[in-house]
Design an enzyme around this catalytic site. Structure first.
Site, mmCIF file in Angstrom:
data_model
loop_
_atom_site.group_PDB
_atom_site.id
_atom_site.type_symbol
_atom_site.label_atom_id
_atom_site.label_comp_id
_atom_site.label_asym_id
_atom_site.label_seq_id
_atom_site.Cartn_x
_atom_site.Cartn_y
_atom_site.Cartn_z
ATOM 1 N N HIS A 125 59.077 48.546 14.217
ATOM 2 C CA HIS A 125 59.375 48.893 13.336
ATOM 3 C C HIS A 125 57.901 48.358 11.995
ATOM 4 O O HIS A 125 57.686 47.457 12.616
ATOM 5 C CB HIS A 125 60.882 48.659 12.806
ATOM 6 C CG HIS A 125 61.076 49.056 11.106
ATOM 7 N ND1 HIS A 125 60.729 48.303 10.783
ATOM 8 C CD2 HIS A 125 61.902 50.154 10.739
ATOM 9 C CE1 HIS A 125 61.702 49.483 8.856
ATOM 10 N NE2 HIS A 125 61.740 50.362 9.963
ATOM 11 N N GLN A 173 68.234 45.942 14.419
ATOM 12 C CA GLN A 173 68.790 46.344 15.233
ATOM 13 C C GLN A 173 69.961 45.777 16.118
ATOM 14 O O GLN A 173 70.915 46.759 16.844
ATOM 15 C CB GLN A 173 67.850 47.734 16.114
ATOM 16 C CG GLN A 173 67.650 48.726 14.670
ATOM 17 C CD GLN A 173 68.454 49.488 13.639
ATOM 18 O OE1 GLN A 173 69.495 49.458 14.406
ATOM 19 N NE2 GLN A 173 67.471 50.129 12.806
HETATM 20 N N1 C6P Z 1 65.510 50.451 10.412
HETATM 21 C C1 C6P Z 1 66.001 52.561 10.341
HETATM 22 O O1 C6P Z 1 66.938 54.292 10.402
HETATM 23 P P1 C6P Z 1 65.446 46.645 6.135
HETATM 24 O O2 C6P Z 1 64.983 48.194 5.792
HETATM 25 O O3 C6P Z 1 64.427 45.840 5.429
HETATM 26 O O4 C6P Z 1 66.804 46.508 6.048
HETATM 27 O O5 C6P Z 1 65.430 47.331 7.298
HETATM 28 C C2 C6P Z 1 64.189 46.594 8.025
HETATM 29 C C3 C6P Z 1 63.770 47.107 8.938
HETATM 30 C C4 C6P Z 1 63.187 46.175 10.377
HETATM 31 N N2 C6P Z 1 63.842 46.229 11.649
HETATM 32 C C5 C6P Z 1 64.222 47.207 12.405
HETATM 33 C C6 C6P Z 1 64.451 47.740 13.344
HETATM 34 C C7 C6P Z 1 64.824 48.266 11.298
HETATM 35 O O6 C6P Z 1 64.809 49.384 12.477
HETATM 36 C C8 C6P Z 1 64.701 48.066 10.496
HETATM 37 C C9 C6P Z 1 65.639 49.418 9.399
HETATM 38 C C10 C6P Z 1 65.645 51.691 9.288
HETATM 39 O O7 C6P Z 1 65.785 52.493 11.241
HETATM 40 C C11 C6P Z 1 64.897 51.772 7.802
HETATM 41 S S1 C6P Z 1 63.680 52.619 8.290
#
Ligand code: C6P
Length: 405
Positions: free
Chosen positions: A123, A201
């Site tokens: 990500h 996740q």
């Molecule tokens: N993924 C998705 O729809 P935040 O936004 O900081 O709470 O999380 C960021 C983040 C970091 N690592 C992983 C593996 C993630 O999946 C996410 C957030 C969401 O897949 C929003 S892009």
């Protein structure tokens, strides 16, 4: 061991509504999860009975508020089996947790000749901060590649030299791939590198034990695990956190401030500048209680069954390409494309049936480039997901083909 998703759904007020006259099929929990009444009630109760700023006032109400925050920290500690609550740093979300590590550890420990290894699955939140800090420090960045099934290719690891950081997710948000983080952590440590684990996740769905994992830092978002938005936490090894510079400066994180010099507070205060998200922490604590009462093992198995069912259903539809590993090596996330129909069109057709999925690059553009696509459709499941919703997903995908082809 088995959970009753139909029964659990009654805890979630959001499912009492209809959209386009149909019951809500929320298949976008990887983006953010829905909230049970227990979490909402805990926050309302805190605001109504215990709200004041924390770690400041000496009056009884302020002490009650501080207790609420610290009780939540203890729940987070137990949830990930950290050895001490001072290793739990409350942050806004996983992104902030990962930036904290990249800035506070990376800026002072990386330099020319050093290598930062991230993965092609990553990500952007565990990719861009490292790319940026590598550029700032003169370090190199390299990507552990994925194979055609979206699984990390660990066979080429030994070709890398001077590795200082290995950063990877435990579960891929785009494909659901479950990575062997413990192996990556052990490999990193053999080389004197740190291992930074993005558990955004993973923590909502599987048991994350930071000690068993052998990681150095683990990032978690509260909003993906039934908690409110605006809070997450970073777990870090105390010996590393103690040697790091703070990330954000200001109130609460200091020991002594004078015109000439400022010294830093103890852990975790050193990394928690400004007023804490105390009501959010209470909500996160209630979310942890809820997850523990259902059981992480039951949640994992439930989602595993749903993913296998969804892969089965979608694979029967002509023109559907499925991405990612086989069901036994993936979490409750299914990514797919429909030949000749743009993912946004698929998602819009599904919305007419009140089925919510995400369409896009999922903040994983390097992975999309590897897959040779700009975007995918992604359905993601949680403890409240029922198989009937996957039937509705499959029916909507068929309908999108009828409409567009
Ligand atoms: N993924 C998705 O729809 P935040 O936004 O900081 O709470 O999380 C960021 C983040 C970091 N690592 C992983 C593996 C993630 O999946 C996410 C957030 C969401 O897949 C929003 S892009």
């Amino acid at each position: 061991m088995k959970l009753d998703a139909h029964k659990l759904r009654t805890d979630f007020p959001i499912f009492e509504q209809t959209f386009h006259g149909k019951p809500l099929a929320f298949l976008d929990s990887a983006a953010s999860s829905q909230k049970p009444r227990q979490v909402l009630d805990a926050m309302t109760h805190f605001y109504e009975t215990s709200y004041a700023n924390v770690h400041r006032g000496v009056y009884q109400l302020a002490e009650r508020a501080t207790q609420g925050l610290e009780d939540a920290r203890e729940k987070a500690r137990a949830f990930v089996n950290a050895s001490s609550a001072r290793e739990i740093i409350f942050v806004r979300n996983a992104t902030e947790a990962l930036n904290l590590v990249a800035y506070s550890w990376g800026l002072n420990n990386l330099g020319p000749g050093d290598l930062v290894l991230v993965t092609e699955l990553e990500h952007h939140s565990n990719f861009v901060p490292w790319q940026y800090v590598a550029r700032r420090t003169g370090a190199e960045l390299a990507l552990i590649p994925v194979d055609d099934q979206g699984e990390l290719r660990l066979d080429g690891l030994d070709a890398y030299d001077n590795v200082k950081v290995v950063a990877s997710g435990l579960v891929s948000n785009a494909l659901g791939t479950v990575n062997d983080s413990a192996a990556l952590a052990a490999w990193a440590h053999e080389r004197g590198a740190i291992y930074v684990c993005d558990a955004a996740q993973a923590a909502p769905h599987v048991r994350v034990d930071v000690q068993a994992l052998g990681a150095d830092f683990v990032a978690v978002s509260g909003h993906k695990m039934l908690g409110p938005s605006g809070i997450g936490f970073l777990w870090g090894r105390a010996d590393l956190l103690l040697r790091m510079e703070p990330f954000l400066m200001g109130g609460h994180m200091i020991r002594k401030v004078s015109a000439g010099e400022t010294t830093w507070g103890e852990l975790p205060a050193k990394f928690e500048a400004g007023t804490s998200p105390m009501a959010e922490a209470v909500g996160l604590g209630a979310a942890i209680d809820y997850l523990e009462s259902v059981g992480l093992e039951a949640i994992e198995q439930h989602e595993h069954r749903l993913a296998a069912y969804a892969l089965d259903q979608l694979s029967e539809i002509p023109g559907v390409t499925l991405y990612g590993p086989p069901p036994d090596r993936r979490a409750g996330i299914v990514s797919f494309n429909v030949d000749g129909v743009h993912p946004h069109d698929v998602a819009q057709v599904l919305d007419e049936d009140a089925v919510c999925i995400r369409a896009g690059h999922h903040c994983c553009q390097p992975l999309m480039a590897k897959l040779g696509v700009a975007a995918t459709n992604r359905a993601s499941f949680y403890l409240y997901t029922i198989p009937e919703e996957i039937d509705r997903l499959a029916a909507g995908v068929r309908r999108s083909r009828e409409l567009f082809l």
